[in-house]
Design an enzyme around this catalytic site. Structure first.
Site, PDB file in Angstrom:
ATOM      1  N   GLU A 129       0.838  -1.204   0.000  1.00  0.00           N
ATOM      2  CA  GLU A 129       0.000   0.000   0.000  1.00  0.00           C
ATOM      3  C   GLU A 129       0.872   1.253   0.000  1.00  0.00           C
ATOM      4  O   GLU A 129       2.015   1.236   0.462  1.00  0.00           O
ATOM      5  CB  GLU A 129      -0.915   0.014   1.234  1.00  0.00           C
ATOM      6  CG  GLU A 129      -1.967  -1.086   1.218  1.00  0.00           C
ATOM      7  CD  GLU A 129      -2.831  -1.118   2.461  1.00  0.00           C
ATOM      8  OE1 GLU A 129      -3.988  -1.566   2.352  1.00  0.00           O
ATOM      9  OE2 GLU A 129      -2.354  -0.727   3.536  1.00  0.00           O
TER      10      GLU A 129
ATOM     11  N   CYS B 265       3.358   8.632   1.000  1.00  0.00           N
ATOM     12  CA  CYS B 265       3.942   7.664   1.925  1.00  0.00           C
ATOM     13  C   CYS B 265       4.149   6.366   1.148  1.00  0.00           C
ATOM     14  O   CYS B 265       3.178   5.744   0.713  1.00  0.00           O
ATOM     15  CB  CYS B 265       3.007   7.447   3.113  1.00  0.00           C
ATOM     16  SG  CYS B 265       3.604   6.254   4.323  1.00  0.00           S
TER      17      CYS B 265
ATOM     18  N   CYS C  38       6.899  -6.738   6.665  1.00  0.00           N
ATOM     19  CA  CYS C  38       7.998  -6.194   7.451  1.00  0.00           C
ATOM     20  C   CYS C  38       8.485  -7.274   8.408  1.00  0.00           C
ATOM     21  O   CYS C  38       7.684  -8.052   8.932  1.00  0.00           O
ATOM     22  CB  CYS C  38       7.549  -4.960   8.228  1.00  0.00           C
ATOM     23  SG  CYS C  38       8.891  -4.147   9.151  1.00  0.00           S
TER      24      CYS C  38
ATOM     25  N   CYS D 211       7.159  -5.505  15.314  1.00  0.00           N
ATOM     26  CA  CYS D 211       6.682  -4.602  16.368  1.00  0.00           C
ATOM     27  C   CYS D 211       5.220  -4.921  16.665  1.00  0.00           C
ATOM     28  O   CYS D 211       4.391  -4.943  15.745  1.00  0.00           O
ATOM     29  CB  CYS D 211       6.837  -3.153  15.935  1.00  0.00           C
ATOM     30  SG  CYS D 211       8.543  -2.677  15.554  1.00  0.00           S
TER      31      CYS D 211
ATOM     32  N   CYS E 232       2.152  -2.582  15.268  1.00  0.00           N
ATOM     33  CA  CYS E 232       2.106  -2.177  13.858  1.00  0.00           C
ATOM     34  C   CYS E 232       1.466  -3.265  13.011  1.00  0.00           C
ATOM     35  O   CYS E 232       1.903  -4.432  13.053  1.00  0.00           O
ATOM     36  CB  CYS E 232       3.521  -1.881  13.362  1.00  0.00           C
ATOM     37  SG  CYS E 232       3.599  -1.380  11.629  1.00  0.00           S
TER      38      CYS E 232
ATOM     39  N   GLY F 150       7.153  -1.817   5.575  1.00  0.00           N
ATOM     40  CA  GLY F 150       8.542  -2.238   5.557  1.00  0.00           C
ATOM     41  C   GLY F 150       9.476  -1.363   6.365  1.00  0.00           C
ATOM     42  O   GLY F 150       9.147  -0.232   6.740  1.00  0.00           O
ATOM     43  N   GLU F 151      10.659  -1.903   6.658  1.00  0.00           N
ATOM     44  CA  GLU F 151      11.756  -1.185   7.295  1.00  0.00           C
ATOM     45  C   GLU F 151      12.726  -0.773   6.185  1.00  0.00           C
ATOM     46  O   GLU F 151      13.445  -1.608   5.632  1.00  0.00           O
ATOM     47  CB  GLU F 151      12.455  -2.087   8.325  1.00  0.00           C
ATOM     48  CG  GLU F 151      13.831  -1.657   8.763  1.00  0.00           C
ATOM     49  CD  GLU F 151      13.911  -0.232   9.299  1.00  0.00           C
ATOM     50  OE1 GLU F 151      14.753   0.535   8.787  1.00  0.00           O
ATOM     51  OE2 GLU F 151      13.138   0.100  10.214  1.00  0.00           O
TER      52      GLU F 151
ATOM     53  N   SER G  15      12.793   6.751   7.334  1.00  0.00           N
ATOM     54  CA  SER G  15      12.592   6.399   8.737  1.00  0.00           C
ATOM     55  C   SER G  15      13.114   5.006   9.025  1.00  0.00           C
ATOM     56  O   SER G  15      13.235   4.169   8.126  1.00  0.00           O
ATOM     57  CB  SER G  15      11.103   6.477   9.104  1.00  0.00           C
ATOM     58  OG  SER G  15      10.391   5.415   8.489  1.00  0.00           O
TER      59      SER G  15
ATOM     60  N   SER H 173      12.197   6.139  14.601  1.00  0.00           N
ATOM     61  CA  SER H 173      10.965   5.736  15.296  1.00  0.00           C
ATOM     62  C   SER H 173      11.368   5.171  16.649  1.00  0.00           C
ATOM     63  O   SER H 173      11.709   3.995  16.769  1.00  0.00           O
ATOM     64  CB  SER H 173      10.211   4.698  14.463  1.00  0.00           C
ATOM     65  OG  SER H 173       9.750   5.258  13.245  1.00  0.00           O
ATOM     66  N   LEU H 174      11.314   6.004  17.672  1.00  0.00           N
ATOM     67  CA  LEU H 174      11.841   5.632  18.989  1.00  0.00           C
ATOM     68  C   LEU H 174      10.768   4.989  19.863  1.00  0.00           C
ATOM     69  O   LEU H 174      10.916   3.876  20.331  1.00  0.00           O
ATOM     70  CB  LEU H 174      12.427   6.866  19.673  1.00  0.00           C
ATOM     71  CG  LEU H 174      13.308   6.596  20.885  1.00  0.00           C
ATOM     72  CD1 LEU H 174      14.586   5.873  20.473  1.00  0.00           C
ATOM     73  CD2 LEU H 174      13.636   7.899  21.619  1.00  0.00           C
ATOM     74  N   HIS H 175       9.703   5.733  20.148  1.00  0.00           N
ATOM     75  CA  HIS H 175       8.505   5.245  20.852  1.00  0.00           C
ATOM     76  C   HIS H 175       8.711   4.934  22.325  1.00  0.00           C
ATOM     77  O   HIS H 175       7.725   4.707  23.035  1.00  0.00           O
ATOM     78  CB  HIS H 175       7.897   4.031  20.146  1.00  0.00           C
ATOM     79  CG  HIS H 175       7.599   4.247  18.699  1.00  0.00           C
ATOM     80  ND1 HIS H 175       6.903   5.347  18.244  1.00  0.00           N
ATOM     81  CD2 HIS H 175       7.922   3.524  17.590  1.00  0.00           C
ATOM     82  CE1 HIS H 175       6.795   5.280  16.918  1.00  0.00           C
ATOM     83  NE2 HIS H 175       7.411   4.198  16.502  1.00  0.00           N
TER      84      HIS H 175
ATOM     85  N   ASN I  92      -2.505   4.930  16.174  1.00  0.00           N
ATOM     86  CA  ASN I  92      -3.585   4.578  15.261  1.00  0.00           C
ATOM     87  C   ASN I  92      -3.976   3.120  15.492  1.00  0.00           C
ATOM     88  O   ASN I  92      -3.109   2.244  15.492  1.00  0.00           O
ATOM     89  CB  ASN I  92      -3.136   4.787  13.817  1.00  0.00           C
ATOM     90  CG  ASN I  92      -2.841   6.244  13.526  1.00  0.00           C
ATOM     91  OD1 ASN I  92      -3.682   7.106  13.728  1.00  0.00           O
ATOM     92  ND2 ASN I  92      -1.626   6.533  13.085  1.00  0.00           N
TER      93      ASN I  92
ATOM     94  N   CYS J 192      -0.163   6.039  10.062  1.00  0.00           N
ATOM     95  CA  CYS J 192       1.054   5.358  10.492  1.00  0.00           C
ATOM     96  C   CYS J 192       0.726   4.103  11.286  1.00  0.00           C
ATOM     97  O   CYS J 192      -0.076   4.141  12.215  1.00  0.00           O
ATOM     98  CB  CYS J 192       1.899   6.297  11.354  1.00  0.00           C
ATOM     99  SG  CYS J 192       2.552   7.718  10.468  1.00  0.00           S
TER     100      CYS J 192
END
Length: 422
Positions: A150, A163, A170, A174, A177, A232-233, A266, A289-291, A368, A411
């Protein structure tokens, strides 16, 4: 001021005063747990990580996979003069077309042959979803091998952002996600990444993004900004990522002629790849992307943290700033009672300030929701206080827009499931 003095001062800085009962009341600590799906675990009891794609066939070579010199060589292999490669590249990168009938400057009896040689089908549109009065569009694409990905196209005042996805699925696993729930199918080719931009430009030109705006100096009618925040990463597909970035920033007829500063790459924290990106002569915007600012939580929330810890990732991000002069973005999904406690805002500010001032911008993002998950975004009062804590500590901070949430296009929501075809 020396780095040592900066860290000392940051440690002495008093904690900002509390502002709201909702934000400061004692709240539980929720730990990450996959909801609605079974998170793959390794023999060591840790979430599995896929850094290498499975052995799969890549798509046929496309014009966007090649440098201009390589296109010229291929054109000569077809028995045509090298300058035809430049003409063909102009059609693709300036007119966004692969239709041989529109290429009237090419030999009429060879157009179809040339198009077939340079433009194998890469993306087939399966379905299109729209929201925000047509100013946000999510595309579901089928790749040549049936894999689904997508991308999300968004119009803002004065710019149009796409985007893009860099992998089908991926491998970072995580738990919050949607993309990672099915693991990694394969890396996308450079041309598959670039094709998302070219097709988006076709859609914009046809009025498919809320209609054309007509005339204003800041009414962009092509993609102006790219964020590698789709499926994906990106840094796990490093070689093809950089090939795609070069196609985006190289001037026509080599590429699309976009500004590197308008391209954001990212990562969840692949430190060796961050350091490799730092040495590239392409000043893209870098986002980490720390979080979570503490290893105890981030080990569970971002499984790659078991390889490279919080401070290693932040150090690599800071070194990117020092080498390139480009301010770094820190992405932080705010999850209710999980990572939104005020002491974490203070710890994040302390760690960022310890490395200096003016090098970073923090983007908190309301979580989200994903299918089957009971996790939710932080309460509004908590989000306001979290942002204020960072701002009071001198960290530029702004709450990120959650564009596309209604169509599962925000996201962390991109999953490209078969059910999206219904």
């Amino acid at each position: 001021m020396t780095e040592k003095t900066s860290r000392h001062d940051a440690a002495r800085r008093p904690r900002p005063a509390a502002r709201s009962a909702a934000a400061t009341a004692e709240r539980p600590q929720v730990m990450p747990k996959a909801e609605g799906w079974t998170q793959p675990m390794g023999p060591d009891g840790r979430p599995t990580l896929q850094f290498k794609q499975p052995r799969v066939t890549q798509p046929p070579t496309h014009l966007a996979d090649l440098t201009l010199a390589e296109r010229q060589e291929r054109m000569k292999e077809l028995g045509l003069p090298a300058f035809r490669a430049k003409q063909l590249s102009v059609h693709y990168f300036e007119h966004y077309t692969t239709d041989p009938e529109q290429m009237t400057d090419l030999p009429k009896d060879r157009r179809a042959e040339i198009a077939e040689a340079f433009f194998p089908p890469l993306l087939t549109e399966v379905r299109r979803f729209e929201t925000d009065k047509g100013d946000t569009v999510k595309f579901l694409w089928r790749l040549f091998d049936g894999a689904l990905v997508e991308s999300v196209l968004m119009r803002y005042p004065g710019r149009i952002t796409l985007c893009v996805s860099s992998q089908a699925g991926c491998g970072m696993n995580c738990p919050f996600c949607a993309t990672g729930q099915n693991g990694l199918t394969r890396n996308m080719s450079a041309a598959e990444i670039v094709e998302q931009v070219v097709v988006a430009n076709q859609v914009i030109a046809a009025g498919g993004l809320g209609g054309t705006r007509g005339g204003g100096a800041h009414d962009a009618e092509r993609v102006t900004n790219i964020v590698f925040m789709g499926m994906g990463e990106p840094l796990a597909n490093y070689k093809r990522l950089m090939q795609a970035v070069h196609r985006m920033v190289d001037p026509s007829p080599e590429g699309l002629g976009m500004s590197a500063r308008n391209i954001t790459v990212s990562t969840v924290g692949l430190v060796p790849a961050i350091r490799k990106l730092t040495q590239e002569a392409v000043p893209v915007t870098f986002a980490l992307s720390l979080h979570a600012p503490d290893d105890e939580l981030r080990d569970e929330l971002i499984p790659v943290n078991s390889r490279w810890k919080v401070d290693e990732a932040i150090d690599a991000a800071y070194d990117y700033f020092r080498q390139t002069g480009r301010r770094v973005s820190i992405e932080y999904a705010l999850i209710k009672d999980m990572n939104d406690h005020m002491w974490r805002a203070d710890l994040l500010a302390k760690k960022l300030n310890a490395r200096g001032r003016g090098w970073v911008h923090v983007n908190p993002i309301p979580l989200n929701p994903t299918p089957g998950s009971i996790w939710t975004s932080s309460e509004p009062a908590v989000m306001r206080e979290f942002v204020q804590r960072l701002q009071d500590a001198g960290i530029p901070t702004s709450l990120r827009d959650t564009r596309g949430k209604e169509i599962d296009g925000a996201c962390g929501q991109l999953a490209a499931g078969e059910g999206d075809e219904a």
